[in-house]
Design an enzyme around this catalytic site. Sequence first.
Site, PDB file in Angstrom:
ATOM      1  N   ASN A 194       6.505  -6.215 -13.059  1.00 22.61           N
ATOM      2  CA  ASN A 194       7.110  -6.626 -11.802  1.00 22.61           C
ATOM      3  C   ASN A 194       8.275  -5.702 -11.477  1.00 22.61           C
ATOM      4  OD1 ASN A 194       7.890  -8.393  -9.535  1.00 22.61           O
ATOM      5  ND2 ASN A 194       9.655  -8.894 -10.834  1.00 22.61           N
ATOM      6  N   GLU A 195       8.127  -4.956 -10.387  1.00 23.90           N
ATOM      7  CA  GLU A 195       9.201  -4.166  -9.794  1.00 23.90           C
ATOM      8  C   GLU A 195       9.844  -3.165 -10.762  1.00 23.90           C
ATOM      9  OE1 GLU A 195      10.518  -7.230  -6.264  1.00 23.90           O
ATOM     10  OE2 GLU A 195      11.846  -7.057  -7.992  1.00 23.90           O
ATOM     11  N   TYR A 197      12.029  -6.669   1.304  1.00 20.93           N
ATOM     12  CA  TYR A 197      13.212  -7.515   1.418  1.00 20.93           C
ATOM     13  C   TYR A 197      14.336  -6.753   2.122  1.00 20.93           C
ATOM     14  CZ  TYR A 197      10.952 -10.443  -2.142  1.00 20.93           C
ATOM     15  OH  TYR A 197      10.080 -11.236  -2.848  1.00 20.93           O
ATOM     16  N   GLU A 227       4.976  -9.106  -2.196  1.00 20.08           N
ATOM     17  CA  GLU A 227       6.131  -9.983  -2.028  1.00 20.08           C
ATOM     18  C   GLU A 227       6.808  -9.598  -0.730  1.00 20.08           C
ATOM     19  OE1 GLU A 227       9.166 -10.219  -4.988  1.00 20.08           O
ATOM     20  OE2 GLU A 227       7.786 -10.138  -6.684  1.00 20.08           O
ATOM     21  N   TRP A 277       3.643 -15.088 -13.623  1.00 15.94           N
ATOM     22  CA  TRP A 277       4.062 -14.289 -14.779  1.00 15.94           C
ATOM     23  C   TRP A 277       3.151 -14.532 -15.978  1.00 15.94           C
ATOM     24  CZ3 TRP A 277       6.039 -11.834 -11.417  1.00 15.94           C
ATOM     25  CH2 TRP A 277       7.312 -11.911 -10.865  1.00 15.94           C
TER      26      TRP A 277
END
Length: 430
Positions: free
Chosen positions: A205-206, A300, A343, A85
């Site tokens: 992020n995302e 995921y 990820e 980060w």
Amino acid sequence: MRLSILAYLLSVFSCVLATTENAVQRRAVPDGFVTTNGRQFELDGEPFAFVGANAFWLPLLITEQDVDLTFQTMAEAGVRVVRTWGFNMINETELPGALESGLTYYQIWNSSGWTLNEGPQGLQRLDYVIATAAKYDIRIILTFANNWIGYGGMELYVYWLLGNSSTHDEFYTNPATFASYQSYVQIIVERYKNSSAIFAWELANEARCAGDSLPSGPNCVPGSETLTTWYQQQSDYVRSLDPYHMITTGGEGQFYWADPPEYWYNGQLVSDAMFNGEAGEDFEASLRLPNIDFGTYHMYPQTWYPELDYPGSNFSVETWGVGWMYDHIETANDVGKPLLVEEFGVTGLENKTTIYPVWVGFGIGSGHAIQPWQFGMLNLTEDGGNRILKYTDALVNGASPNDGFTFYENQTQVWGVFTEAAQIQALVSG
């Protein structure tokens, strides 16, 4: 898993990587800067294939010894790229606790906006992470913002600048949040843009239309391309600051398909949110943007499909993952840009041991870069190896934070999947 097995997978799946007339040609960059050439990454004119690592907690470490030890372990494991980060924000009310605990923070928010912390508990810690990465010939993907609350996400901008009645997606369109985000991005880019240790700048992020506590609004819906527009605006802005480093979205890779897949649940046919644009992302449209240099996606299936993944069901996490990877491979081949599965994770040691070899083998065989979530470090020493970082993140008995997806060196079979994959990637590289 033995190296020979991964090598076999490499040969089996190599046919998936297609040559495309649409390949984006290499941009000239200074020596030591990683760039792209068609569907592959390159360093100084040679292929740069890699196994990377996620370690959001690296800048949160308070001793240089632990930072050095972590990078040394990563280098020995064959890690060539680390994602962490580039943001750490707190509210002004959190400052006394942060000063007492030693928490890293870069921005302090109050009603008048944010102030920057360039001190020893602030950006100097990130400076040391970047410098130590360079020492071990490891490169950094640095993420500018977080869709989620953790460590000060987009909603901190929204709450402070727009108020509690706003929607999450106003972060992407409101001039106040737009300007505040860019102000911080400029500081980070200007600070490190001359460093070859930076692999790429990551916009967020995302990113999604909705967040943890704020819903999406009517202007961020399937087909609105709100996120695609924001990606274009911000990637163009970063490129104006830095002509050389790569830029990527940091997105999960959801698609916006005209005919998304469906599945049965509770007696109803459900449109799959990973393919119908519901989250807000359009992977193909984003990848085609001129200043997005490579594609990222996350994986995921256990978390995304809890209603399907239960004992006795016919849902296969492993098979779904291979299909998700293949869909992104096809898109990247068509667009002509490199691909990073940035990820991915499953919980349970047995799941990791059986599923990761298949995913990793398929990935590297198709020309992917591989980056699991998340790298685990043992033998950290600060505060005797036991220290609460923030939220439920903590060092416990010398181990870095464990969210269930973390893998450590003493999990030898799982560790071996990635170290042996790194050896194969090194053979592919120049």
